[in-house]
Design a protein around this motif. Structure first.
Motif, mmCIF file in Angstrom:
data_model
loop_
_atom_site.group_PDB
_atom_site.id
_atom_site.type_symbol
_atom_site.label_atom_id
_atom_site.label_comp_id
_atom_site.label_asym_id
_atom_site.label_seq_id
_atom_site.Cartn_x
_atom_site.Cartn_y
_atom_site.Cartn_z
ATOM 1 N N SER A 17 0.830 -1.203 0.000
ATOM 2 C CA SER A 17 0.000 0.000 0.000
ATOM 3 C C SER A 17 0.862 1.248 0.000
ATOM 4 O O SER A 17 1.998 1.237 0.500
ATOM 5 C CB SER A 17 -0.909 0.019 1.236
ATOM 6 N N LEU A 18 0.297 2.298 -0.543
ATOM 7 C CA LEU A 18 0.888 3.627 -0.476
ATOM 8 C C LEU A 18 -0.239 4.637 -0.339
ATOM 9 O O LEU A 18 -1.354 4.406 -0.812
ATOM 10 C CB LEU A 18 1.693 3.957 -1.737
ATOM 11 N N LYS A 19 0.072 5.763 0.292
ATOM 12 C CA LYS A 19 -0.885 6.852 0.375
ATOM 13 C C LYS A 19 -0.250 8.098 -0.237
ATOM 14 O O LYS A 19 0.775 8.575 0.245
ATOM 15 C CB LYS A 19 -1.281 7.126 1.823
ATOM 16 N N LEU A 20 -0.859 8.592 -1.293
ATOM 17 C CA LEU A 20 -0.410 9.815 -1.922
ATOM 18 C C LEU A 20 -1.179 10.997 -1.342
ATOM 19 O O LEU A 20 -2.370 10.902 -1.053
ATOM 20 C CB LEU A 20 -0.633 9.761 -3.431
ATOM 21 N N SER A 21 -0.474 12.105 -1.169
ATOM 22 C CA SER A 21 -1.107 13.328 -0.709
ATOM 23 C C SER A 21 -0.801 14.463 -1.670
ATOM 24 O O SER A 21 0.262 14.496 -2.286
ATOM 25 C CB SER A 21 -0.609 13.693 0.694
ATOM 26 N N CYS A 22 -1.746 15.369 -1.789
ATOM 27 C CA CYS A 22 -1.595 16.534 -2.655
ATOM 28 C C CYS A 22 -1.942 17.765 -1.834
ATOM 29 O O CYS A 22 -3.095 17.917 -1.408
ATOM 30 C CB CYS A 22 -2.518 16.415 -3.854
ATOM 31 N N ALA A 23 -0.969 18.604 -1.606
ATOM 32 C CA ALA A 23 -1.172 19.840 -0.870
ATOM 33 C C ALA A 23 -1.380 20.980 -1.858
ATOM 34 O O ALA A 23 -0.536 21.217 -2.724
ATOM 35 C CB ALA A 23 0.026 20.124 0.023
ATOM 36 N N ALA A 24 -2.508 21.662 -1.712
ATOM 37 C CA ALA A 24 -2.843 22.755 -2.612
ATOM 38 C C ALA A 24 -2.630 24.095 -1.933
ATOM 39 O O ALA A 24 -2.858 24.236 -0.728
ATOM 40 C CB ALA A 24 -4.296 22.637 -3.074
ATOM 41 N N SER A 25 -2.205 25.073 -2.709
ATOM 42 C CA SER A 25 -2.073 26.434 -2.204
ATOM 43 C C SER A 25 -2.477 27.404 -3.310
ATOM 44 O O SER A 25 -2.428 27.086 -4.495
ATOM 45 C CB SER A 25 -0.650 26.720 -1.727
ATOM 46 N N GLY A 26 -2.908 28.580 -2.903
ATOM 47 C CA GLY A 26 -3.318 29.590 -3.875
ATOM 48 C C GLY A 26 -4.782 29.513 -4.271
ATOM 49 O O GLY A 26 -5.264 30.354 -5.015
ATOM 50 N N PHE A 27 -5.470 28.492 -3.780
ATOM 51 C CA PHE A 27 -6.894 28.346 -4.046
ATOM 52 C C PHE A 27 -7.464 27.348 -3.042
ATOM 53 O O PHE A 27 -6.737 26.645 -2.360
ATOM 54 C CB PHE A 27 -7.159 27.859 -5.475
ATOM 55 N N ARG A 28 -8.778 27.310 -2.972
ATOM 56 C CA ARG A 28 -9.445 26.364 -2.083
ATOM 57 C C ARG A 28 -9.870 25.134 -2.874
ATOM 58 O O ARG A 28 -10.547 25.260 -3.907
ATOM 59 C CB ARG A 28 -10.672 27.020 -1.439
ATOM 60 N N ILE A 29 -9.523 23.959 -2.390
ATOM 61 C CA ILE A 29 -9.839 22.747 -3.143
ATOM 62 C C ILE A 29 -11.341 22.500 -3.221
ATOM 63 O O ILE A 29 -11.814 21.820 -4.122
ATOM 64 C CB ILE A 29 -9.127 21.499 -2.584
ATOM 65 N N ASP A 30 -12.106 23.050 -2.291
ATOM 66 C CA ASP A 30 -13.542 22.808 -2.353
ATOM 67 C C ASP A 30 -14.229 23.676 -3.408
ATOM 68 O O ASP A 30 -15.444 23.593 -3.585
ATOM 69 C CB ASP A 30 -14.214 22.967 -0.999
ATOM 70 N N ASP A 31 -13.456 24.491 -4.114
ATOM 71 C CA ASP A 31 -13.982 25.242 -5.248
ATOM 72 C C ASP A 31 -13.741 24.535 -6.581
ATOM 73 O O ASP A 31 -14.154 25.025 -7.638
ATOM 74 C CB ASP A 31 -13.340 26.634 -5.313
ATOM 75 N N PHE A 32 -13.047 23.392 -6.529
ATOM 76 C CA PHE A 32 -12.670 22.680 -7.744
ATOM 77 C C PHE A 32 -12.898 21.185 -7.579
ATOM 78 O O PHE A 32 -12.900 20.661 -6.467
ATOM 79 C CB PHE A 32 -11.182 22.895 -8.051
ATOM 80 N N ALA A 33 -13.049 20.528 -8.720
ATOM 81 C CA ALA A 33 -12.900 19.081 -8.720
ATOM 82 C C ALA A 33 -11.415 18.781 -8.601
ATOM 83 O O ALA A 33 -10.579 19.503 -9.150
ATOM 84 C CB ALA A 33 -13.447 18.481 -10.009
ATOM 85 N N MET A 34 -11.098 17.728 -7.868
ATOM 86 C CA MET A 34 -9.708 17.332 -7.681
ATOM 87 C C MET A 34 -9.539 15.911 -8.186
ATOM 88 O O MET A 34 -10.416 15.065 -7.993
ATOM 89 C CB MET A 34 -9.337 17.396 -6.194
ATOM 90 N N GLY A 35 -8.402 15.664 -8.803
ATOM 91 C CA GLY A 35 -8.209 14.336 -9.366
ATOM 92 C C GLY A 35 -6.779 13.854 -9.277
ATOM 93 O O GLY A 35 -5.842 14.636 -9.129
ATOM 94 N N TRP A 36 -6.657 12.548 -9.343
ATOM 95 C CA TRP A 36 -5.363 11.886 -9.466
ATOM 96 C C TRP A 36 -5.300 11.226 -10.836
ATOM 97 O O TRP A 36 -6.242 10.518 -11.230
ATOM 98 C CB TRP A 36 -5.180 10.845 -8.367
#
Length: 125
Positions: A17-36
């Motif tokens: 198993s692995l867990k990937l994380s994505c840290a966002a800055s400059g905007f709010r993630i709840d204003d966008f769809a987010m994807g891998w």
């Protein structure tokens, strides 16, 4: 400045198993769809798992259903991808992205505007 920074990639044996994380800055993630998304050498970039900004609906590629789980932490402005029972065919560069796709195009890379630099996931057999 909009920025997405992925972390958590690495080398793991099949079944691990692995867990990937994505840290966002400059905007709010709840204003966008987010994807891998992921891209293996010689292959096109493909949607792995995405989550909408409106109703929390999700998209999973058939190849990862039942093994991967996407989640978002709006308070931390991060998006995570828990990957279990990894297979050698999961080996790829994994990218985090933000965009405004329609519900029917949630997993389409062309509908995403902002991208991270990627993190490598290698699964050995």
């Amino acid at each position: 400045e909009v920025q997405l920074v992925e972390s958590g990639g690495g080398l793991v044996q099949a079944g691990g198993s692995l867990k990937l994380s994505c840290a966002a800055s400059g905007f709010r993630i709840d204003d966008f769809a987010m994807g891998w998304f992921r891209q293996a050498p010689g292959k096109e970039r493909e949607g792995v798992s995405c989550i909408s900004w409106s109703d929390g609906s999700t998209y999973y590629a058939d190849s990862v259903k039942g093994r991967f789980t996407i989640s978002r932490d709006n308070a931390k402005n991060t998006v995570n991808l828990q990957m279990n029972n990894l297979k050698p065919e999961d080996t790829a560069e994994y990218y985090c992205a933000a965009g405004t796709p329609s519900p029917y195009r949630l997993g389409s890379p062309s509908r995403y505007d902002f991208w991270g630099q990627g993190t490598q996931v290698t699964v050995s057999s």
